[in-house]
Design a protein around this motif. Structure first.
Motif, mmCIF file in Angstrom:
data_model
loop_
_atom_site.group_PDB
_atom_site.id
_atom_site.type_symbol
_atom_site.label_atom_id
_atom_site.label_comp_id
_atom_site.label_asym_id
_atom_site.label_seq_id
_atom_site.Cartn_x
_atom_site.Cartn_y
_atom_site.Cartn_z
ATOM 1 N N GLU A 61 34.376 30.120 31.013
ATOM 2 C CA GLU A 61 35.113 30.205 32.552
ATOM 3 C C GLU A 61 34.055 29.598 33.460
ATOM 4 N N LYS A 62 32.466 29.777 33.271
ATOM 5 C CA LYS A 62 31.744 29.218 33.871
ATOM 6 C C LYS A 62 31.799 27.658 33.982
ATOM 7 N N GLU A 236 40.437 38.786 35.626
ATOM 8 C CA GLU A 236 39.800 37.918 34.749
ATOM 9 C C GLU A 236 38.383 37.668 35.574
ATOM 10 N N ASN A 240 35.568 39.868 34.315
ATOM 11 C CA ASN A 240 34.713 39.016 33.300
ATOM 12 C C ASN A 240 35.445 39.598 32.003
#
Length: 337
Positions: A61-62, A236, A240
């Protein structure tokens, strides 16, 4: 499974089942292509390097950000990509989302092919044309709807898929079962192996196809596919969790809010919870109410002070209704207390 074509108002996408290398060679023939690949998949499947030039990205996601988009633009320029270059994406949902966005915007749009390698991507993320990235704490707030020319589903990728990622995909299949009705729901309920067979995968894909072809640009009925996602995206990002885990919890919260507003009975909520538990998916987590209220303001489904919220009435019947954020926040505070 048999190949088929998804017919949209704007274009069409061919869906192929089988060995990805064989299908890719047959589909592209002598056309030039560049591969954008999940780094982990590239390490697991070294034969990918022999196919063409490969750009690897980390798929978290990052990394689902404009920084990654800029990196991919730079790499494509280095490889002399032009308007005739095809982009082939190999990876899970995040990789498909990022690469699809890059392909759709580089040179105002290059033809692209998606080869999903996770259950979630095969049944959901690769289908429907949603491509995009996150911005700061806002999930998928930058994006475009643009269809791939081809999708290649090779189930052999699932052999190396970690168990937690497998369950991640099952959550979206459960969502499809809840919105589509008894046939898929009962197939999942009576699935003793807890593994997704071809029939369940086919029914799940057909459910997604039904809604995205009826409403490609998400102006109406396609919003039903957002069941559980209003809360799921917030969970989410803030907690996390994996996408499927967060959406599962989001579906439970959406069911409880529907129940609180007398749109469904307790038995419907219970069926949702039991199905998620059967497949070892979480149904609750700790939530920061103040953070939730702040992030809800930036939800993509916002319309001024209102949300297009997906309520459930019963298994197989969900509805989208416009409701004020104040009402959602008020009821949300009650169901988590």
């Amino acid at each position: 499974m048999k190949n088929f074509t998804i017919n949209y108002c704007s274009t069409k996408t061919n869906v192929h089942f089988g060995n990805y290398i064989n299908v890719l060679k047959k589909t592209l023939k002598n056309k030039r292509f560049i591969i954008i690949c999940d780094k982990n998949i590239f390490l697991l499947y070294p034969e990918i390097e022999k196919l063409s030039s490969v750009i690897c990205i980390n798929a978290g996601e990052k990394q689902k950000s404009l920084n990654t988009v800029e990196y991919l633009y730079s790499e494509l320029i280095k490889l002399n990509a032009d308007r005739t270059t095809n982009i082939v994406t190999i990876g899970g949902g995040i990789t498909c989302d990022i690469a699809g966005y890059v392909a759709s915007t580089f040179y105002r749009g290059l033809p692209f092919i998606l080869i999903p390698t996770t259950l979630l991507a095969m049944t959901d993320a690769a289908i429907g044309g949603k491509n995009g990235v996150n911005y700061k704490n806002h999930k998928n707030i930058i994006g475009i709807i643009s269809q791939p020319e081809n999708i290649i589903i090779d189930k052999s990728f699932l052999k190396t898929l970690p168990e937690e990622e497998y369950r991640n995909g099952i959550a979206e299949i459960i969502k499809h079962a809840i919105i589509s009705g008894d046939l898929l729901f009962n197939k999942l309920k009576n699935n003793k192996s807890q593994k997704i067979n071809d029939e369940i995968l086919r029914l799940s894909i057909q459910t997604k196809v039904k809604f995205v072809t009826a409403d490609e640009k998400e102006n109406g009925i396609r919003r039903i596919l957002n069941f559980g996602h209003t809360f799921g995206h917030i969970i989410e990002i803030s907690e996390n969790l994996k996408h499927g885990e967060a959406v599962g919890i989001g579906m439970v919260l959406a069911s409880k809010i529907s129940e609180n507003l007398n749109k469904c009975n307790a038995a419907t909520t219970d069926k949702t919870i039991k199905m998620l538990e059967y497949y070892n998916l979480p149904t609750t987590c700790k939530l920061d109410f103040n953070n939730f209220e702040k992030l809800l303001t930036y939800d993509k489904k916002n319309d001024n002070k209102y949300l297009h919220f997906v309520f459930i009435e019963k298994i197989g019947k969900v509805v989208v209704e416009k409701i004020s954020r104040k009402t959602i926040i008020r009821v949300f505070s009650k169901v988590i207390s």
